[in-house]
Scaffold this active site. Structure first.
Site, PDB file in Angstrom:
ATOM      1  N   LYS A 108      -9.368  -3.627  -3.797  1.00 13.77           N
ATOM      2  CA  LYS A 108      -8.232  -2.717  -3.821  1.00 13.77           C
ATOM      3  C   LYS A 108      -8.337  -1.793  -5.036  1.00 13.77           C
ATOM      4  CE  LYS A 108      -5.783  -3.991  -0.214  1.00 13.77           C
ATOM      5  NZ  LYS A 108      -5.362  -3.069   0.857  1.00 13.77           N
ATOM      6  N   LYS A 215      -6.267  -3.674  13.315  1.00 14.65           N
ATOM      7  CA  LYS A 215      -5.485  -4.890  13.106  1.00 14.65           C
ATOM      8  C   LYS A 215      -4.666  -5.146  14.362  1.00 14.65           C
ATOM      9  CE  LYS A 215      -5.341  -3.907   8.171  1.00 14.65           C
ATOM     10  NZ  LYS A 215      -4.543  -3.524   7.003  1.00 14.65           N
TER      11      LYS A 215
END
Length: 331
Positions: A108, A215
């Site tokens: 991240k 997803k």
């Protein structure tokens, strides 16, 4: 396809609040509403800031997974990446230790309150830990503008990035960035530009990405996600949204049903939870997770039950989203 009545959903609904081992997306706990349908346990866990229209898509996925037979699996195990939150560089080793056998790490970056030097230090620490053979992908969650993304990718390029996930927010920005860095050999992956878009195919039509991050929950279920991948013709990485092991099982079955699976998947995130709702969580072992449905433990559901006010909040949200699904079906 008929939908179960709201009373049927409420009959098995359990709301849990799970502590995280490491702060992630600004969260210290992860809330989820779990349902048990004829096909097994399912999960409804859109992040709390999402509006009802977006959350209703997640509910459609939960209902499909719990109440309908899923596409056949082509695989019995799914290779996964480690996920490194926006931690200080000195904490990278401890995070990676939670993902045994993983040779790919998603890092991240662009965290609010941090600077590019923090990202560079974090990615450098991951490269040092994984060695030259490890694969590193970064995820900015759309936080950079085009100039910021170009500058950041220039500074991060020495670490041999596998790809950059959602470096900018809009499809137009992704297309412009991709044009600017065309000879840098850093592929661009689209996540939010697919799962949060009214037209998930727009990113492919615009030539704005080299691959998709998909997803199951945000796209409305396994079948819908597979349809989107097929329509774009782009390679895909199956990922998760910090789900419980039940939600991860949905992602694993999506990855198992995919025709091609060229990338390690972002489905090892149970390792970021300090607790789960099953005695057999889908934790990475040997760099992979198994493909199977997950059964919730009554004792763990009780232990991690959300406070009463959060339980009521989630049930009210469930009702609103269920009504939106009826309205969509009628329109």
């Amino acid at each position: 396809m008929s939908l179960p009545a709201l009373d049927d959903l409420l009959a098995t609904a359990r709301v849990v609040s799970l502590p995280l081992a490491t702060r992630f997306r600004g969260l210290d706990t992860r809330e989820a509403l779990l349902l048990e349908g004829p096909e097994g346990w399912s999960e409804f866990s859109p992040f709390v800031e999402y509006d009802d229209a977006e959350a209703a898509v997640w509910l459609a996925a939960a209902i499909d997974f719990g109440w309908n037979r899923q596409p056949p699996a082509r695989r019995t195990a799914i290779p996964v990446n480690a996920t490194v939150p926006a931690v200080p560089a000195g904490d990278v080793g401890a995070v990676l230790a939670r993902f045994p056998g993983c040779r790919t790490a998603k890092v991240k970056v662009a965290e609010r309150g941090q600077v590019l030097a923090d990202d560079v230090a974090r990615v450098r620490a991951v490269r040092d830990a994984l060695g030259p053979e490890g694969r590193i992908r970064i995820d900015a969650n759309g936080a950079w503008n085009v100039d910021e993304a170009e500058h950041a990718l220039h500074d991060l390029s020495p670490f041999d990035l596998e790809y950059a996930e959602q470096p900018c927010a809009s499809v137009a920005e992704l297309a412009e960035l991709r044009r600017r860095i065309g000879d840098w050999d850093i592929p661009i992956a689209a996540d939010e530009s697919v799962r949060k878009a009214s037209d998930p195919l727009a990113v492919a039509r615009a030539g704005a990405a080299d691959l998709l991050v998909i997803k199951a929950q945000p796209l409305g279920g396994i079948r819908r996600a597979l349809e989107i991948v097929a329509a774009t013709g782009l390679p895909a990485v199956v990922s998760s949204a910090l789900d419980t092991s039940i939600g991860l099982s949905m992602g694993a079955l999506l990855a198992a049903a995919a025709t091609e699976l060229d990338y390690d998947c972002g489905l090892g995130t149970a390792a970021l939870l300090a607790a789960d709702i099953t005695e057999e969580p889908l934790l990475p072992e040997g760099g992979a997770i198994p493909v199977r449905r997950v059964v919730a433990s009554p004792a763990l559901l009780d232990r991690h039950a959300a406070p009463a006010e959060r339980h009521d909040w989630w049930l009210a949200r469930l009702g609103r989203c269920r009504r939106l699904l009826d309205a969509d079906a009628a329109s």
